[in-house]
Write a protein that holds these residues in place. Structure first.
Motif, PDB file in Angstrom:
ATOM      1  N   LEU A  18      -7.722   1.231   7.950  1.00 22.11           N
ATOM      2  CA  LEU A  18      -6.426   1.072   7.942  1.00 22.11           C
ATOM      3  C   LEU A  18      -6.149   0.561   9.430  1.00 22.11           C
ATOM      4  O   LEU A  18      -5.006  -0.099   9.493  1.00 22.11           O
ATOM      5  CB  LEU A  18      -5.817   2.497   7.677  1.00 22.11           C
ATOM      6  CG  LEU A  18      -6.077   2.879   6.051  1.00 22.11           C
ATOM      7  CD1 LEU A  18      -6.121   4.319   5.842  1.00 22.11           C
ATOM      8  CD2 LEU A  18      -5.261   1.938   5.181  1.00 22.11           C
ATOM      9  N   TRP A  19      -6.476   1.271  10.298  1.00 20.91           N
ATOM     10  CA  TRP A  19      -5.913   1.143  11.820  1.00 20.91           C
ATOM     11  C   TRP A  19      -6.179   0.004  12.093  1.00 20.91           C
ATOM     12  O   TRP A  19      -5.348  -1.096  12.787  1.00 20.91           O
ATOM     13  CB  TRP A  19      -6.577   2.048  12.834  1.00 20.91           C
ATOM     14  CG  TRP A  19      -5.857   3.323  13.089  1.00 20.91           C
ATOM     15  CD1 TRP A  19      -6.230   4.608  12.579  1.00 20.91           C
ATOM     16  CD2 TRP A  19      -4.545   3.667  13.336  1.00 20.91           C
ATOM     17  NE1 TRP A  19      -5.236   5.458  12.750  1.00 20.91           N
ATOM     18  CE2 TRP A  19      -4.258   4.955  13.232  1.00 20.91           C
ATOM     19  CE3 TRP A  19      -3.621   2.887  13.927  1.00 20.91           C
ATOM     20  CZ2 TRP A  19      -3.018   5.250  13.667  1.00 20.91           C
ATOM     21  CZ3 TRP A  19      -2.359   3.016  14.373  1.00 20.91           C
ATOM     22  CH2 TRP A  19      -2.142   4.653  14.095  1.00 20.91           C
ATOM     23  N   LEU A  37       1.646  -4.794   1.376  1.00 22.42           N
ATOM     24  CA  LEU A  37       0.405  -4.512   1.909  1.00 22.42           C
ATOM     25  C   LEU A  37       0.451  -3.487   3.161  1.00 22.42           C
ATOM     26  O   LEU A  37      -0.238  -2.529   3.086  1.00 22.42           O
ATOM     27  CB  LEU A  37      -0.392  -5.733   2.671  1.00 22.42           C
ATOM     28  CG  LEU A  37      -1.290  -6.545   1.808  1.00 22.42           C
ATOM     29  CD1 LEU A  37      -1.693  -7.879   2.396  1.00 22.42           C
ATOM     30  CD2 LEU A  37      -2.191  -5.732   1.009  1.00 22.42           C
ATOM     31  N   MET A  38       1.552  -3.619   4.019  1.00 20.83           N
ATOM     32  CA  MET A  38       1.498  -2.641   5.293  1.00 20.83           C
ATOM     33  C   MET A  38       2.267  -1.416   4.703  1.00 20.83           C
ATOM     34  O   MET A  38       2.025  -0.252   5.261  1.00 20.83           O
ATOM     35  CB  MET A  38       2.332  -3.466   6.103  1.00 20.83           C
ATOM     36  CG  MET A  38       1.747  -4.109   7.019  1.00 20.83           C
ATOM     37  SD  MET A  38       0.437  -3.409   7.868  1.00 20.83           S
ATOM     38  CE  MET A  38      -0.994  -4.508   7.191  1.00 20.83           C
ATOM     39  N   ARG A  39       2.936  -1.402   3.525  1.00 18.65           N
ATOM     40  CA  ARG A  39       3.495   0.028   3.027  1.00 18.65           C
ATOM     41  C   ARG A  39       2.261   0.817   2.384  1.00 18.65           C
ATOM     42  O   ARG A  39       2.224   1.825   2.582  1.00 18.65           O
ATOM     43  CB  ARG A  39       4.600  -0.507   1.906  1.00 18.65           C
ATOM     44  CG  ARG A  39       5.859  -0.330   1.994  1.00 18.65           C
ATOM     45  CD  ARG A  39       6.419   1.046   2.703  1.00 18.65           C
ATOM     46  NE  ARG A  39       7.293   0.954   3.799  1.00 18.65           N
ATOM     47  CZ  ARG A  39       8.475   0.595   3.845  1.00 18.65           C
ATOM     48  NH1 ARG A  39       9.156   0.076   2.529  1.00 18.65           N
ATOM     49  NH2 ARG A  39       9.114   0.508   4.881  1.00 18.65           N
ATOM     50  N   ILE A  40       1.453   0.045   1.837  1.00 19.35           N
ATOM     51  CA  ILE A  40       0.223   0.670   1.377  1.00 19.35           C
ATOM     52  C   ILE A  40      -0.569   1.147   2.572  1.00 19.35           C
ATOM     53  O   ILE A  40      -1.080   2.533   2.421  1.00 19.35           O
ATOM     54  CB  ILE A  40      -0.710  -0.195   0.699  1.00 19.35           C
ATOM     55  CG1 ILE A  40      -0.050  -0.791  -0.597  1.00 19.35           C
ATOM     56  CG2 ILE A  40      -2.045   0.509   0.229  1.00 19.35           C
ATOM     57  CD1 ILE A  40      -0.558  -1.582  -1.738  1.00 19.35           C
ATOM     58  N   VAL A  41      -1.069   0.434   3.452  1.00 22.13           N
ATOM     59  CA  VAL A  41      -1.658   0.874   4.768  1.00 22.13           C
ATOM     60  C   VAL A  41      -0.863   2.100   5.129  1.00 22.13           C
ATOM     61  O   VAL A  41      -1.565   3.201   5.601  1.00 22.13           O
ATOM     62  CB  VAL A  41      -1.665  -0.100   5.750  1.00 22.13           C
ATOM     63  CG1 VAL A  41      -2.202   0.302   7.035  1.00 22.13           C
ATOM     64  CG2 VAL A  41      -2.769  -1.165   5.125  1.00 22.13           C
ATOM     65  N   SER A  48       9.344   8.380   1.336  1.00 16.15           N
ATOM     66  CA  SER A  48       8.032   7.733   1.804  1.00 16.15           C
ATOM     67  C   SER A  48       7.253   8.895   2.050  1.00 16.15           C
ATOM     68  O   SER A  48       6.025   8.784   1.622  1.00 16.15           O
ATOM     69  CB  SER A  48       8.382   6.905   3.288  1.00 16.15           C
ATOM     70  OG  SER A  48       7.349   6.879   3.731  1.00 16.15           O
ATOM     71  N   ALA A  49       7.571   9.960   2.456  1.00 13.09           N
ATOM     72  CA  ALA A  49       6.502  11.034   2.806  1.00 13.09           C
ATOM     73  C   ALA A  49       6.294  11.818   1.514  1.00 13.09           C
ATOM     74  O   ALA A  49       5.033  12.048   1.265  1.00 13.09           O
ATOM     75  CB  ALA A  49       7.228  12.157   3.595  1.00 13.09           C
ATOM     76  N   ALA A  69      -1.701 -10.104   5.644  1.00 12.04           N
ATOM     77  CA  ALA A  69      -0.363  -9.396   6.083  1.00 12.04           C
ATOM     78  C   ALA A  69       0.375 -10.085   7.015  1.00 12.04           C
ATOM     79  O   ALA A  69       1.737  -9.940   7.151  1.00 12.04           O
ATOM     80  CB  ALA A  69      -0.711  -7.869   6.135  1.00 12.04           C
ATOM     81  N   GLY A  70      -0.180 -10.288   8.129  1.00  9.72           N
ATOM     82  CA  GLY A  70       0.158 -10.987   9.285  1.00  9.72           C
ATOM     83  C   GLY A  70       0.869 -12.584   8.955  1.00  9.72           C
ATOM     84  O   GLY A  70       1.791 -12.883   9.365  1.00  9.72           O
TER      85      GLY A  70
END
Lengths: 295, 328
Positions: A163-164, A122-126, B15-16, A111-112
């Motif tokens: 996730l974190w 990817l970050m949306r999913i996270v 989103s929520a 992602a980075g």
């Protein structure tokens, strides 16, 4: 020419080792504690005076020379259980931590480095999953699983905890990806995966390690909590399992502090050693890069 | 300050909603993915495995319909606030059981989270101001150690020490069972008295991580240019702290507060078991032990809903108090 760079790299590696380990009292202390527990786990059969599940002693016996940590309600030697518990607790913590780290590193780097659409998605999913309360979800998952062996435990704890870490690795990768050596690698025609793992990853190893030890600590704590709630594998002896059995058998009302104190202290001390290593790594890394690095 | 735009609110809201939908869909799929027929299980538990009873249960809970139909029914029920009927407390709807449990969890979680943040802010600020002193070293060292202690273990020790051994506090429950409490204040006092140990056990452990975070936030702010400028101008340390540093150091931990409120509900489950505290944690564990799946799913749905709602609120409030946050 090639030889020279190899020698340089070696000394780079040595410099890093020196900076992060040899001159780092906190990390050395942490490693020492860690080494101690690892040795206990490896040599458990030699250290434990009795079979951990042997029920041949006087129940509720207080600590004595024969039983340094007393006897539990079933007549089992608690010291032997603590020693053997080291194996399971460390195994679950480290294996789950490695699984988490593997996913976290991969997703974070991808992602980075890739950025753009892939990184965004990817970050949306996270972000979506970060909000879901992890422990509650693990409990529900464990409740619905027909049986809970050590591998299920490792997969559930390890698979839901990344996730974190993915976030942290990503934000670090984002700033690394702008550095010159990445451009140089691109010009040389390196592939995406190669740049991710061979160029960027070695440069963020301190952050990765710091994340990893935190993740292992949290995996250990989660194992303890799940076991305590009766969702672990009852056939295993882990520190959390010991606490669970002691609570279910009213150790509190028998005032059996010798049963409840050691497993908790062991969890805390082992976690402490991981924290020492992780935090000292982060501090040194942050000093190097100027400014605080947050996990 | 730009303030909140309608677009921003909508984006956050959807989103929520999406997060909630994902969590609830998992919640629906989990028991169905694990295999096994809940109706047969229920029959084997209560009616000696009678096939007739199993069939009846299947019809009653709609388990004879296709999975898709069940899913639609499940989502429809959720929208109407209907979480189904508990297996073990048969005619009682799940929502009723959960409504009784929620206030207790909220009480313990809210009070302990706020207290822990307050104390963490104070200790963290003091430690940062006296960086390198014995106080700072002690606070940070202790925090590292406490951070890796399981919540429930602290609870066990508190019950044994302060509850059983010294008898200062009740060992469990939210109120004295069977006590006649006529006045409002007597009742409130009794509830507060019973909440002391659970709250204390949650505060002790969660304090550590938050204190370390607050300390590093303060240190971070102190290294920023405007603080250095303020120092160069000869402003007093106390004034710099209250006027500039504190506000900016508190902001990041505000999000932390909101986020941890959500996670704390899950974290309090073991604590509720230790203290037989009749909140959502005890409810979900009892439901798991008695294979009351609708109740398990209901509890998780409520936990997920509250967490998502809290996060949504945090998203809305945060840009109001910190204009630096970008609105996309």
């Amino acid at each position: 020419m090639k030889k020279e760079t190899a020698a340089r790299q070696k000394s780079d590696g040595y410099l890093m080792l020196e900076k992060y380990l040899l001159k780092n009292t906190r990390a050395k202390a942490g490693l020492l504690i860690l080494l101690f527990f690892a040795l206990v786990a490896i040599f458990a059969p030699l250290i434990a005076p009795y079979e951990p599940k042997d029920i041949s002693f006087m129940p509720w016996e207080k600590p004595s020379l024969a039983h340094p940590l007393g006897v539990n309600s079933y007549g089992q030697d608690i010291f032997s259980q603590v020693v053997y518990g080291t194996q399971v607790t460390m195994a679950v913590g480290v294996m789950a931590g490695l699984l988490t780290s593997f996913i976290g590193i991969f997703v974070g780097l991808l992602a980075g480095y890739k950025g753009g659409r892939t990184g965004e998605v990817l970050m949306r999913i996270v972000d979506v999953f970060l909000v879901v309360p992890t422990l509650a979800f693990m409990i529900v998952l464990a409740a619905f699983l027909p049986s809970m062996g050590i591998w299920n435990l490792i997969i559930i704890i390890g698979g839901l905890n990344w996730l974190w870490m993915a976030r942290s690795i990503r934000s670090q990768t984002l700033s690394e990806a702008r550095r010159e050596y990445v451009d140089a690698a691109k010009v040389q025609g390196m592939g995406t995966l190669e740049i991710m793992f061979r160029e960027i990853l070695p440069n963020i190893i301190p952050v990765v390690t710091a994340n990893m030890v935190m993740v292992i600590t949290s995996a250990m704590l989660t194992e303890a909590t799940l076991s305590f709630l009766g969702l672990g594998d009852p056939s295993l002896i882990s520190w959390g399992q010991m606490l669970s059995v002691s609570f279910d058998n009213n150790a509190i009302l028998y005032n059996a502090w010798w049963w409840m104190l050691p497993p908790g202290l062991c969890i805390a001390t082992l976690g402490f050693s991981f924290m020492l290593i992780g935090n000292s790594f982060l501090d040194i890394y942050a000093n190097d890069r100027g400014g605080a690095v947050k996990l | 300050m730009k303030g909140i735009t309608v677009k921003y609110v909508c984006k956050r809201f959807f989103s929520a909603l999406f997060t909630l939908w994902v969590a609830l869909t998992f919640n629906f799929l989990l028991p169905r993915m694990m295999g096994g027929d809940p109706a047969e299980f229920l029959a084997s538990q209560t009616a000696l495995g009678s096939a007739e009873y199993a069939q009846q249960v299947r019809e009653q809970f709609g388990l004879d319909k296709s999975v898709f139909e069940q899913y639609i029914r499940y989502l429809g029920g959720l929208v109407r606030g209907d979480l189904g009927v508990s297996y073990t407390n048969f005619p009682i709807p799940v929502t009723e059981i959960i409504t009784q449990a929620i206030p207790w969890t909220l009480l313990v979680v809210l009070v302990s989270t706020l207290l822990s943040f307050l104390i963490a802010w104070i200790i963290g600020t003091l430690a940062a101001l006296k960086k390198g002193s014995w106080f700072d070293n002690l606070a940070v060292g202790t925090s590292f150690y406490i951070q890796s202690i399981p919540y429930f273990w602290v609870g066990m020790l508190l019950v044994m020490g302060l509850g059983y051994h010294l008898g200062w506090f009740p060992m469990g429950h939210a109120m004295t069972p069977g006590a006649e409490l006529s006045s409002f204040w007597a009742k409130a006092g009794n509830i507060a008295y019973h909440a002391c140990l659970p709250v204390l056990s949650l505060v002790i452990v969660s304090l550590a991580g938050r204190m370390i975070m607050m300390r590093s936030n303060i240190l971070q702010v102190f290294s920023e240019d405007y603080i250095v400028l303020a120092q160069a101008k000869g402003l007093r340390r106390g004034k710099i702290l209250t006027k500039y540093a504190l506000r900016n150091a508190l902001l990041p931990s505000f999000t932390g507060l909101m986020l941890s409120l959500g996670q704390a509900v899950g974290g309090a489950i073991a604590t509720e078991i230790i203290f037989s505290y009749p909140g959502i944690g005890l409810t979900i564990m009892n439901a798991i032990l008695s294979h009351d799946y609708p109740l398990v799913q209901g509890c998780f749905a409520i936990i997920a809903l509250s967490v998502v709602a809290i996060n949504f609120l945090a998203d809305l409030i945060y840009p109001l108090i910190d204009p630096r946050v970008s609105l996309d």
